[in-house]
Structure formats: structure tokens, C-alpha cells
Motif scaffolding. Structure first.
Motif, PDB file in Angstrom:
ATOM      1  N   MET A   1      13.030  -1.335   0.231  1.00  0.00           N
ATOM      2  CA  MET A   1      13.365  -0.467  -0.562  1.00  0.00           C
ATOM      3  C   MET A   1      13.587   1.069   0.071  1.00  0.00           C
ATOM      4  O   MET A   1      13.197   1.211   1.228  1.00  0.00           O
ATOM      5  N   SER A   2      14.713   1.506  -0.513  1.00  0.00           N
ATOM      6  CA  SER A   2      15.224   2.689   0.129  1.00  0.00           C
ATOM      7  C   SER A   2      14.062   3.781   0.291  1.00  0.00           C
ATOM      8  O   SER A   2      13.369   4.196  -0.612  1.00  0.00           O
ATOM      9  N   ASN A   3      14.292   4.762   1.484  1.00  0.00           N
ATOM     10  CA  ASN A   3      13.315   5.695   1.803  1.00  0.00           C
ATOM     11  C   ASN A   3      13.582   6.803   0.510  1.00  0.00           C
ATOM     12  O   ASN A   3      12.328   7.528   0.117  1.00  0.00           O
ATOM     13  N   LEU A   4      14.658   7.073  -0.063  1.00  0.00           N
ATOM     14  CA  LEU A   4      14.870   8.088  -1.075  1.00  0.00           C
ATOM     15  C   LEU A   4      14.024   7.652  -2.370  1.00  0.00           C
ATOM     16  O   LEU A   4      13.427   8.559  -2.994  1.00  0.00           O
ATOM     17  N   ILE A   5      14.112   6.439  -2.691  1.00  0.00           N
ATOM     18  CA  ILE A   5      13.162   5.863  -3.746  1.00  0.00           C
ATOM     19  C   ILE A   5      11.640   5.963  -3.477  1.00  0.00           C
ATOM     20  O   ILE A   5      11.096   6.322  -4.416  1.00  0.00           O
ATOM     21  N   ARG A   6      11.404   5.657  -2.144  1.00  0.00           N
ATOM     22  CA  ARG A   6       9.869   6.022  -2.012  1.00  0.00           C
ATOM     23  C   ARG A   6       9.468   7.229  -2.165  1.00  0.00           C
ATOM     24  O   ARG A   6       8.469   7.561  -2.610  1.00  0.00           O
ATOM     25  N   VAL A   7      10.097   8.432  -1.583  1.00  0.00           N
ATOM     26  CA  VAL A   7       9.923   9.579  -1.612  1.00  0.00           C
ATOM     27  C   VAL A   7       9.700  10.170  -2.878  1.00  0.00           C
ATOM     28  O   VAL A   7       8.876  11.027  -3.648  1.00  0.00           O
ATOM     29  N   LEU A   8      10.746   9.891  -3.960  1.00  0.00           N
ATOM     30  CA  LEU A   8      10.760  10.081  -5.253  1.00  0.00           C
ATOM     31  C   LEU A   8       9.387   9.423  -6.050  1.00  0.00           C
ATOM     32  O   LEU A   8       8.782  10.222  -6.675  1.00  0.00           O
TER      33      LEU A   8
ATOM     34  N   VAL B   1       3.115   5.318  -0.950  1.00  0.00           N
ATOM     35  CA  VAL B   1       2.232   4.546   0.029  1.00  0.00           C
ATOM     36  C   VAL B   1       2.222   3.172   0.117  1.00  0.00           C
ATOM     37  O   VAL B   1       2.293   2.490   1.083  1.00  0.00           O
ATOM     38  N   PHE B   2       1.837   2.532  -1.202  1.00  0.00           N
ATOM     39  CA  PHE B   2       1.664   1.177  -1.385  1.00  0.00           C
ATOM     40  C   PHE B   2       2.926   0.638  -1.032  1.00  0.00           C
ATOM     41  O   PHE B   2       2.899  -0.339  -0.288  1.00  0.00           O
ATOM     42  N   PHE B   3       4.018   1.291  -1.362  1.00  0.00           N
ATOM     43  CA  PHE B   3       5.427   0.256  -1.007  1.00  0.00           C
ATOM     44  C   PHE B   3       5.734   0.378   0.354  1.00  0.00           C
ATOM     45  O   PHE B   3       6.614  -0.191   0.895  1.00  0.00           O
ATOM     46  N   THR B   4       5.285   1.290   1.119  1.00  0.00           N
ATOM     47  CA  THR B   4       5.479   1.672   2.365  1.00  0.00           C
ATOM     48  C   THR B   4       4.494   0.839   3.347  1.00  0.00           C
ATOM     49  O   THR B   4       4.796   0.305   4.178  1.00  0.00           O
ATOM     50  N   VAL B   5       3.177   0.860   3.080  1.00  0.00           N
ATOM     51  CA  VAL B   5       2.016   0.438   4.227  1.00  0.00           C
ATOM     52  C   VAL B   5       1.379  -0.720   3.375  1.00  0.00           C
ATOM     53  O   VAL B   5       0.392  -1.421   3.965  1.00  0.00           O
ATOM     54  N   GLY B   6       1.190  -0.912   2.130  1.00  0.00           N
ATOM     55  CA  GLY B   6       0.596  -1.960   1.162  1.00  0.00           C
ATOM     56  C   GLY B   6      -0.866  -1.414   1.071  1.00  0.00           C
ATOM     57  O   GLY B   6      -1.362  -0.177   1.114  1.00  0.00           O
ATOM     58  N   PHE B   7      -1.902  -2.406   0.849  1.00  0.00           N
ATOM     59  CA  PHE B   7      -3.280  -1.906   0.723  1.00  0.00           C
ATOM     60  C   PHE B   7      -3.913  -1.654   1.840  1.00  0.00           C
ATOM     61  O   PHE B   7      -4.755  -2.426   2.431  1.00  0.00           O
ATOM     62  N   GLY B   8      -3.766  -0.607   2.834  1.00  0.00           N
ATOM     63  CA  GLY B   8      -4.340  -0.273   3.918  1.00  0.00           C
ATOM     64  C   GLY B   8      -5.310   0.979   3.754  1.00  0.00           C
ATOM     65  O   GLY B   8      -5.574   1.687   2.805  1.00  0.00           O
ATOM     66  N   GLY B   9      -5.602   1.425   4.817  1.00  0.00           N
ATOM     67  CA  GLY B   9      -6.406   2.809   4.909  1.00  0.00           C
ATOM     68  C   GLY B   9      -5.645   3.757   4.409  1.00  0.00           C
ATOM     69  O   GLY B   9      -6.337   4.774   3.756  1.00  0.00           O
ATOM     70  N   ALA B  10      -4.436   4.014   4.586  1.00  0.00           N
ATOM     71  CA  ALA B  10      -3.629   4.948   4.519  1.00  0.00           C
ATOM     72  C   ALA B  10      -3.431   5.092   2.877  1.00  0.00           C
ATOM     73  O   ALA B  10      -3.458   6.290   2.050  1.00  0.00           O
ATOM     74  N   PHE B  11      -3.356   3.852   2.235  1.00  0.00           N
ATOM     75  CA  PHE B  11      -3.303   3.986   0.824  1.00  0.00           C
ATOM     76  C   PHE B  11      -4.482   4.472   0.317  1.00  0.00           C
ATOM     77  O   PHE B  11      -4.407   5.442  -0.788  1.00  0.00           O
ATOM     78  N   TRP B  12      -5.734   4.010   0.516  1.00  0.00           N
ATOM     79  CA  TRP B  12      -6.999   4.409  -0.118  1.00  0.00           C
ATOM     80  C   TRP B  12      -7.369   5.929   0.344  1.00  0.00           C
ATOM     81  O   TRP B  12      -7.624   6.733  -0.664  1.00  0.00           O
ATOM     82  N   LEU B  13      -6.771   6.430   1.433  1.00  0.00           N
ATOM     83  CA  LEU B  13      -6.822   7.690   1.791  1.00  0.00           C
ATOM     84  C   LEU B  13      -6.149   8.703   0.861  1.00  0.00           C
ATOM     85  O   LEU B  13      -6.338   9.835   0.240  1.00  0.00           O
ATOM     86  N   ASN B  14      -4.974   8.100   0.600  1.00  0.00           N
ATOM     87  CA  ASN B  14      -4.033   8.814  -0.287  1.00  0.00           C
ATOM     88  C   ASN B  14      -4.374   8.966  -1.758  1.00  0.00           C
ATOM     89  O   ASN B  14      -4.310   9.925  -2.660  1.00  0.00           O
TER      90      ASN B  14
END
Length: 55
Positions: A1-8, A18-31
Motif C-alpha cells: 500500500m502506498s505511503n500516501l494512502i497510509r498517511v491519509l 498503523v494497522f496497515f503498516t505494522v499489524g496488531f503489534g504494540g504500536a497499534f495498541w499504543l496508537n
């Protein structure tokens, strides 16, 4: 997936970006926590995660 779409997505719904970047990890729950505490911290964290993983 394009970074532009992820930022939007991160601006509209920070945990989704965050989910589309790292999945269900610690960063997702922190976010999710940061987004609940304040929308802007959630956006900043999401954009930071996307930028860090785009290298």
C-alpha cells in the motif's frame, strides 16, 4: 500500500494507518490509547510509525 494512502488514513483514523503498516503489534495498541487520550497525539504517532517503516 502506498505511503500516501497510509498517511491519509492516519489523519482520518490513526489506528487504521498503523494497522496497515505494522499489524496488531504494540504500536497499534499504543496508537489506540493515544487516540483515545487525544486525537492529535494519535495522528502524530501514526505518521511517525509510517515514516519509520517506510525506509
Amino acid at each position: 500500500m502506498s505511503n500516501l494512502i497510509r498517511v491519509l488514513l492516519a489523519i482520518l483514523l490513526p489506528p487504521v494507518g498503523v494497522f496497515f503498516t505494522v499489524g496488531f503489534g504494540g504500536a497499534f495498541w499504543l496508537n489506540i490509547l493515544l487516540t483515545i487520550l487525544g486525537y492529535i497525539p494519535g495522528i502524530v504517532h501514526a505518521v511517525w510509525i509510517i515514516a519509520r517503516h517506510s525506509r
